[in-house]
Design a protein around this motif. Structure first.
Motif, PDB file in Angstrom:
ATOM      1  N   UNK A   1       0.846  -1.198   0.000  1.00 60.40           N
ATOM      2  CA  UNK A   1       0.000   0.000   0.000  1.00 60.40           C
ATOM      3  C   UNK A   1       0.879   1.245   0.000  1.00 60.40           C
ATOM      4  N   UNK A   2       0.471   2.250  -0.784  1.00 54.83           N
ATOM      5  CA  UNK A   2       1.155   3.548  -0.801  1.00 54.83           C
ATOM      6  C   UNK A   2       0.244   4.539  -0.088  1.00 54.83           C
ATOM      7  N   UNK A   3       0.715   5.117   1.009  1.00 54.67           N
ATOM      8  CA  UNK A   3      -0.108   6.016   1.823  1.00 54.67           C
ATOM      9  C   UNK A   3       0.069   7.459   1.375  1.00 54.67           C
ATOM     10  N   UNK A   4      -1.035   8.182   1.290  1.00 53.61           N
ATOM     11  CA  UNK A   4      -1.004   9.619   1.020  1.00 53.61           C
ATOM     12  C   UNK A   4      -1.115  10.341   2.351  1.00 53.61           C
ATOM     13  N   UNK A   5      -0.011  10.890   2.797  1.00 56.82           N
ATOM     14  CA  UNK A   5       0.048  11.452   4.151  1.00 56.82           C
ATOM     15  C   UNK A   5      -0.748  12.734   4.332  1.00 56.82           C
ATOM     16  N   UNK A   6      -1.282  13.283   3.238  1.00 57.45           N
ATOM     17  CA  UNK A   6      -2.141  14.464   3.363  1.00 57.45           C
ATOM     18  C   UNK A   6      -3.465  14.122   4.032  1.00 57.45           C
ATOM     19  N   UNK A   7      -3.847  12.854   3.987  1.00 62.29           N
ATOM     20  CA  UNK A   7      -5.136  12.432   4.536  1.00 62.29           C
ATOM     21  C   UNK A   7      -5.056  12.246   6.042  1.00 62.29           C
ATOM     22  N   UNK A   8      -6.206  12.376   6.691  1.00 65.30           N
ATOM     23  CA  UNK A   8      -6.255  12.201   8.143  1.00 65.30           C
ATOM     24  C   UNK A   8      -5.982  10.756   8.550  1.00 65.30           C
ATOM     25  N   UNK A   9      -6.489   9.810   7.767  1.00 62.89           N
ATOM     26  CA  UNK A   9      -6.301   8.383   8.074  1.00 62.89           C
ATOM     27  C   UNK A   9      -5.908   7.666   6.782  1.00 62.89           C
ATOM     28  N   UNK A  10      -4.673   7.814   6.343  1.00 63.24           N
ATOM     29  CA  UNK A  10      -4.287   7.276   5.029  1.00 63.24           C
ATOM     30  C   UNK A  10      -4.238   5.759   4.959  1.00 63.24           C
ATOM     31  N   UNK A  11      -4.304   5.071   6.098  1.00 65.04           N
ATOM     32  CA  UNK A  11      -4.206   3.618   6.101  1.00 65.04           C
ATOM     33  C   UNK A  11      -5.534   2.929   6.359  1.00 65.04           C
ATOM     34  N   UNK A  12      -6.575   3.676   6.645  1.00 67.23           N
ATOM     35  CA  UNK A  12      -7.876   3.086   6.979  1.00 67.23           C
ATOM     36  C   UNK A  12      -8.910   3.494   5.937  1.00 67.23           C
ATOM     37  N   UNK A  13      -9.519   2.491   5.294  1.00 64.09           N
ATOM     38  CA  UNK A  13     -10.506   2.753   4.255  1.00 64.09           C
ATOM     39  C   UNK A  13     -11.707   1.821   4.433  1.00 64.09           C
ATOM     40  N   UNK A  14     -12.883   2.350   4.106  1.00 68.50           N
ATOM     41  CA  UNK A  14     -14.114   1.568   4.181  1.00 68.50           C
ATOM     42  C   UNK A  14     -14.701   1.435   2.779  1.00 68.50           C
ATOM     43  N   UNK A  15     -14.810   0.202   2.304  1.00 66.80           N
ATOM     44  CA  UNK A  15     -15.402  -0.103   1.014  1.00 66.80           C
ATOM     45  C   UNK A  15     -16.851  -0.531   1.229  1.00 66.80           C
ATOM     46  N   UNK A  16     -17.705  -0.213   0.246  1.00 71.67           N
ATOM     47  CA  UNK A  16     -19.126  -0.500   0.392  1.00 71.67           C
ATOM     48  C   UNK A  16     -19.631  -1.234  -0.848  1.00 71.67           C
ATOM     49  N   UNK A  17     -20.345  -2.314  -0.617  1.00 70.51           N
ATOM     50  CA  UNK A  17     -21.046  -3.019  -1.698  1.00 70.51           C
ATOM     51  C   UNK A  17     -22.407  -3.419  -1.155  1.00 70.51           C
ATOM     52  N   UNK A  18     -23.454  -2.844  -1.757  1.00 67.61           N
ATOM     53  CA  UNK A  18     -24.814  -3.020  -1.219  1.00 67.61           C
ATOM     54  C   UNK A  18     -24.805  -2.595   0.251  1.00 67.61           C
ATOM     55  N   UNK A  19     -25.189  -3.497   1.161  1.00 70.12           N
ATOM     56  CA  UNK A  19     -25.180  -3.171   2.591  1.00 70.12           C
ATOM     57  C   UNK A  19     -24.046  -3.892   3.314  1.00 70.12           C
TER      58      UNK A  19
END
Length: 306
Positions: A192-210
């Motif tokens: 993973x390549x982190x963008x340090x400008x973000x508040x939480x560059x290592x944590x992401x939430x993906x969504x598919x339907x519910x």
């Protein structure tokens, strides 16, 4: 004593010195003769001198009054000229407009809009500052900033212009060597390549339907700008996320591949951000309105309705 002086009396003094008439002074300034007489008497009492010799036919400056007139009349003219110039800059598109924007957005969208706007307003100087780190608008004298994502500074005033999608991306060379993930949880096994400008560059939430999938990445490489992150992705250094508009050409040219297209990421927004002042200058309002029309006419996908 000067600190207690009512400066509102000075325009009345100057007008009376030039018209030699309480009636003419009142007509020039749109007030009553009583007010003119009262203010002049208060000014004389404050200074402790007689400024005018009054007769039934004419009002004439005394020597003290003449000296005061000679001292303040040029300064008053300079002040009026400065106020007039400020008013022109406020209501007409003159002076300087300082705009700040992320580097990728300035290159992909804003630069062309600024060029067209500048052609329409040749008397306006425009300073376009492109940098990903968020600047202090007040300290740097920025009139208008375009910001993508989520606002942090609550003291600023912002106008949402639209939203954009976020894409999960990698280069074909990386996928050929490391494989293509088919589920968000598989991303923890990838570089993973982190963008340090973000508040939480290592944590992401993906969504598919519910079915939300929260993934905690591990990054060996980080970048401090979207341009740097894109260069690392194209070079096959790993996987990461960027706004759709900033990578549209790289996807079309086959340099980057969008991954997990059936999983969505939280949309981001693009904002026109203003410093915390009471009033926006006319040049700022004009550019924001122009930019919305300009982007709509070109179907820029990153800018929607205000």
């Amino acid at each position: 004593m000067a600190r207690d002086l009512d400066l509102n009396s000075l325009p009345l003094f100057l007008a009376l010195a030039e018209t030699h008439s309480f009636t003419a002074t009142a007509e020039r300034l749109g007030c009553t003769k009583t007010r003119v007489s009262l203010k002049i008497s208060q000014l004389e009492a404050h200074l402790g001198v007689t400024l005018f010799q009054r007769t039934t036919r004419r009002v004439q400056l005394t020597q003290a009054g003449h000296s005061l007139y000679q001292a303040i009349q040029p300064e008053m003219q300079m002040l009026q000229a400065a106020l007039h110039h400020t008013q022109i800059e406020e209501h007409q598109l003159t002076g300087e407009l300082r705009i700040s924007a992320p580097e990728d957005y300035a290159v992909a969208v804003l630069g062309a809009a600024v060029a067209d706007f500048a052609q329409q307003h040749p008397e306006l100087r425009i300073d376009l500052r492109s940098a990903d780190p968020i600047s202090n608008m007040v300290e740097e004298g920025v009139d208008l900033a375009f910001r993508l994502g989520w606002l942090r500074d609550s003291s600023l005033r912002a106008r949402e212009l639209g939203q954009f999608e976020q894409y999960l991306l990698a280069a074909p060379s990386y996928l050929a060597a490391q494989g293509t993930p088919t589920h968000p949880q598989q991303l923890v096994e990838h570089r993973w390549i982190a963008l340090n400008l973000l508040r939480a560059p290592l944590t992401w939430t993906f969504q598919q339907a519910d079915q939300p999938q929260r993934v905690q990445m591990k990054a060996q490489i980080s970048a401090h700008s979207t341009a740097g992150l894109k260069a690392l992705l194209v070079a096959g250094a790993g996987i990461s996320i960027l706004p759709d508009l900033s990578v549209r050409s790289e996807i079309e040219q086959g340099q980057l591949v969008r991954l997990l297209p059936h999983w969505s990421l939280p949309p981001g927004a693009i904002y026109a951000v203003y410093p915390p002042s009471r009033r926006q200058p006319a040049r700022v309002r004009a550019f924001v309105d122009f930019f919305q029309r300009w982007s709509a006419s070109r179907s820029i996908p990153m800018v929607g309705r205000a």
